[in-house]
Design an enzyme around this catalytic site. Structure first.
Site, PDB file in Angstrom:
ATOM      1  N   GLU A  28      37.947  42.261  34.480  1.00 13.78           N
ATOM      2  CA  GLU A  28      38.931  41.266  34.874  1.00 13.78           C
ATOM      3  C   GLU A  28      39.873  40.989  33.757  1.00 13.78           C
ATOM      4  O   GLU A  28      40.928  41.758  33.419  1.00 13.78           O
ATOM      5  CB  GLU A  28      38.455  39.986  35.537  1.00 13.78           C
ATOM      6  CG  GLU A  28      37.720  40.537  36.973  1.00 13.78           C
ATOM      7  CD  GLU A  28      37.237  39.412  37.921  1.00 13.78           C
ATOM      8  OE1 GLU A  28      37.761  38.389  37.542  1.00 13.78           O
ATOM      9  OE2 GLU A  28      36.743  39.931  38.856  1.00 13.78           O
TER      10      GLU A  28
HETATM   11  C1  HEC Z   1      41.130  41.259  38.242  1.00 12.74           C
HETATM   12  C2  HEC Z   1      41.198  40.389  39.378  1.00 12.74           C
HETATM   13  C3  HEC Z   1      40.934  39.066  39.191  1.00 12.74           C
HETATM   14  C4  HEC Z   1      41.606  38.287  37.864  1.00 12.74           C
HETATM   15  C5  HEC Z   1      42.526  38.430  36.966  1.00 12.74           C
HETATM   16  C6  HEC Z   1      41.010  36.915  38.429  1.00 12.74           C
HETATM   17  N1  HEC Z   1      40.280  36.839  39.431  1.00 12.74           N
HETATM   18 FE1  HEC Z   1      39.443  35.224  40.339  1.00 12.74          FE
HETATM   19  N2  HEC Z   1      38.416  36.373  41.490  1.00 12.74           N
HETATM   20  C7  HEC Z   1      38.499  37.782  41.347  1.00 12.74           C
HETATM   21  C8  HEC Z   1      37.388  38.280  42.179  1.00 12.74           C
HETATM   22  C9  HEC Z   1      36.970  39.720  42.616  1.00 12.74           C
HETATM   23  C10 HEC Z   1      36.279  37.208  42.626  1.00 12.74           C
HETATM   24  C11 HEC Z   1      35.219  37.232  43.400  1.00 12.74           C
HETATM   25  C12 HEC Z   1      34.134  37.736  42.224  1.00 12.74           C
HETATM   26  C13 HEC Z   1      32.641  37.610  42.449  1.00 12.74           C
HETATM   27  O1  HEC Z   1      32.581  37.204  43.842  1.00 12.74           O
HETATM   28  O2  HEC Z   1      32.016  38.304  41.904  1.00 12.74           O
HETATM   29  C14 HEC Z   1      37.195  36.174  42.125  1.00 12.74           C
HETATM   30  C15 HEC Z   1      36.951  34.714  42.389  1.00 12.74           C
HETATM   31  C16 HEC Z   1      37.550  33.670  41.840  1.00 12.74           C
HETATM   32  C17 HEC Z   1      37.136  32.229  42.204  1.00 12.74           C
HETATM   33  C18 HEC Z   1      36.099  31.768  43.224  1.00 12.74           C
HETATM   34  C19 HEC Z   1      36.764  31.934  44.600  1.00 12.74           C
HETATM   35  C20 HEC Z   1      35.625  31.526  45.652  1.00 12.74           C
HETATM   36  O3  HEC Z   1      35.661  31.158  46.873  1.00 12.74           O
HETATM   37  O4  HEC Z   1      34.385  31.670  45.308  1.00 12.74           O
HETATM   38  C21 HEC Z   1      38.151  31.319  41.809  1.00 12.74           C
HETATM   39  C22 HEC Z   1      38.250  29.948  41.773  1.00 12.74           C
HETATM   40  C23 HEC Z   1      38.889  32.413  40.836  1.00 12.74           C
HETATM   41  N3  HEC Z   1      38.582  33.529  41.064  1.00 12.74           N
HETATM   42  C24 HEC Z   1      40.102  31.940  39.957  1.00 12.74           C
HETATM   43  C25 HEC Z   1      40.461  32.613  39.014  1.00 12.74           C
HETATM   44  C26 HEC Z   1      41.099  32.149  37.919  1.00 12.74           C
HETATM   45  C27 HEC Z   1      41.452  30.547  37.551  1.00 12.74           C
HETATM   46  C28 HEC Z   1      41.431  33.267  37.198  1.00 12.74           C
HETATM   47  C29 HEC Z   1      42.123  33.234  35.807  1.00 12.74           C
HETATM   48  C30 HEC Z   1      41.616  32.555  34.654  1.00 12.74           C
HETATM   49  C31 HEC Z   1      41.165  34.412  37.817  1.00 12.74           C
HETATM   50  N4  HEC Z   1      40.600  34.085  39.049  1.00 12.74           N
HETATM   51  C32 HEC Z   1      41.449  35.596  37.628  1.00 12.74           C
HETATM   52  C33 HEC Z   1      39.493  38.521  41.022  1.00 12.74           C
HETATM   53  C34 HEC Z   1      40.157  38.198  39.834  1.00 12.74           C
END
Ligand code: HEC
Ligand code: HEC
Length: 342
Positions: A150
């Site tokens: 990520e």
């Molecule tokens: C490359 C893509 C990517 C980036 C960049 C990214 N995310 Fe995500 N995010 C995801 C994915 C895929 C998941 C689920 C991962 C898992 O379940 O293991 C997730 C899960 C989450 C969740 C949890 C949602 C839930 O309902 O459980 C949150 C809140 C979140 N991200 C916030 C952020 C924040 C704040 C940032 C920046 C600091 C960020 N994400 C950067 C792809 C991304």
């Protein structure tokens, strides 16, 4: 004490325990659900169970608005990532659905393995990630920041970058006594994310007493959602987001599953294939579905759910009505975004 009396007391205890066990087993509404799952459900806050409540309106003070604005600026900033190209927004499109429309996310080093969940209404989830490995948004943020797939960075590098930008410096001086560190960057991002609620879905208006807000088909769908047992797992304000359940609870998904879900976190055999039940808020806008984005349409996700979670084959009318109900969980975009735009 006389040994006979002791035995008598012990067997009374055993009978009482058995009676309580039988009572719990046969009065429990989730007879389809494995006992491991029931144990997890029981440990949850009872008030979140078996109820779907409307999303309350978001009300922020002027100070909270300012910090949420700072959080939004950080959320949109690709310079937080190791190659300067991936922001939080790259995978959570806040100007559309808070998620992505591809099966699994692509980060700094290419393909990830999981579908991006929406950040809308995130304040009403009690566990985060598909495997629920984070129980607070603060610890959740460590995931994307450190994940090589990520943003592939760390909080020190992010803090150094933020401290090098004079606009950020001014804002951190104003709101955080000039302390630019992991805790305060997380606090800003969190203030932004928890403001992304989407109240006023037709279903919420209906729950608030406006019966005509929900078309007849959706009302039938809501009834079937309860009668079939979808609500056992998808409940609470977010219609999900607060329980762990096996994907393939009654019938196997029929696929060779690569992602073992919660088992990767706990190492407990019965957690193989267990995932956090996702929220169904705005679900009509967040295709593709499931942890790996395997279902392209809402209808196919519903059919799969009925088959693997409840052991039911749905007739065409039920599929239409459940779809109408889930469509009624679609709300206008987060009202706060208007206020946060520069
Ligand atoms: C490359 C893509 C990517 C980036 C960049 C990214 N995310 Fe995500 N995010 C995801 C994915 C895929 C998941 C689920 C991962 C898992 O379940 O293991 C997730 C899960 C989450 C969740 C949890 C949602 C839930 O309902 O459980 C949150 C809140 C979140 N991200 C916030 C952020 C924040 C704040 C940032 C920046 C600091 C960020 N994400 C950067 C792809 C991304
Ligand atoms: C035994 C618990 C359980 C029951 C009952 C259940 N679900 Fe689910 N639901 C889940 C879990 C767990 C997932 C996530 C599976 C995965 O992706 O690994 C899920 C995912 C979904 C999704 C995909 C959401 C997304 O964002 O990807 C939809 C839609 C859905 N369920 C609808 C329903 C409907 C409609 C019913 C009733 C017919 C139902 N569910 C019954 C546990 C359940």
């Amino acid at each position: 004490m006389n040994i006979v009396i002791v035995r008598w007391i012990l067997s009374l205890g055993a009978i009482a325990t058995l009676a309580v066990y039988l009572l719990l087993t046969f009065t429990s509404p989730n007879t389809h659900i494995s006992s491991a799952v029931q144990d997890q459900s029981r440990s949850l806050n009872q008030s979140t169970i078996a109820l779907v409540t409307p999303i309350p309106p978001v009300q922020l003070t002027p100070d909270e608005i300012s910090i949420a604005k700072l959080g939004m600026q950080l959320f949109l900033d690709p310079n937080l990532s190791s190659n300067g190209r991936v922001s939080c927004e790259s995978c959570h499109h806040i100007f559309s659905n808070g998620a992505e429309d591809i099966k699994v996310s692509k980060g700094v080093k290419g393909n990830g393995v999981r579908n991006s969940p929406t950040v809308f209404n995130i304040a009403h989830n009690s566990r985060f990630f598909w495997d629920g490995r984070a129980s607070s948004l603060e610890s959740q943020m460590d995931g994307p920041v450190h994940n090589p797939l990520e943003m592939n960075t760390n909080w020190q590098k992010i803090s150094d970058y933020v401290a090098s930008v004079s606009d950020y410096k001014v804002k951190f001086t104003k709101y955080f006594d000039g302390k630019i560190n992991e805790a305060n960057i997380k606090a800003s991002l969190k203030s932004f994310m928890v403001a992304l609620d989407t109240p006023d879905a037709p279903f919420d208006l209906y729950l608030d007493g406006n019966k005509s807000a929900l078309p007849a088909a959706a009302q039938n769908g809501w009834k079937k959602f309860q009668d079939l047992g979808c609500i056992i797992c998808h409940q609470g304000t977010n219609v999900g987001g607060n329980l762990f359940q096996k994907f393939g609870n009654v019938n196997s998904t029929g696929e060779q599953e690569k992602d073992l879900g919660r088992y990767n976190v706990t190492g407990v055999e019965s957690d193989k294939g267990v995932f956090r039940v996702p929220s169904l808020r705005n679900v009509a806008n967040t295709a593709p579905y499931f942890h790996d984005g395997r279902a392209q349409t809402l209808e196919s996700a519903i059919v799969t759910m009925a088959r693997v979670q409840l052991g039911r084959d749905l007739d065409a009318t039920t599929i239409l009505e459940l779809t109408a109900f889930l469509n009624a969980l679609t709300a206008p975009p987060p009202p706060i975004l208007e206020e946060l735009l520069p």
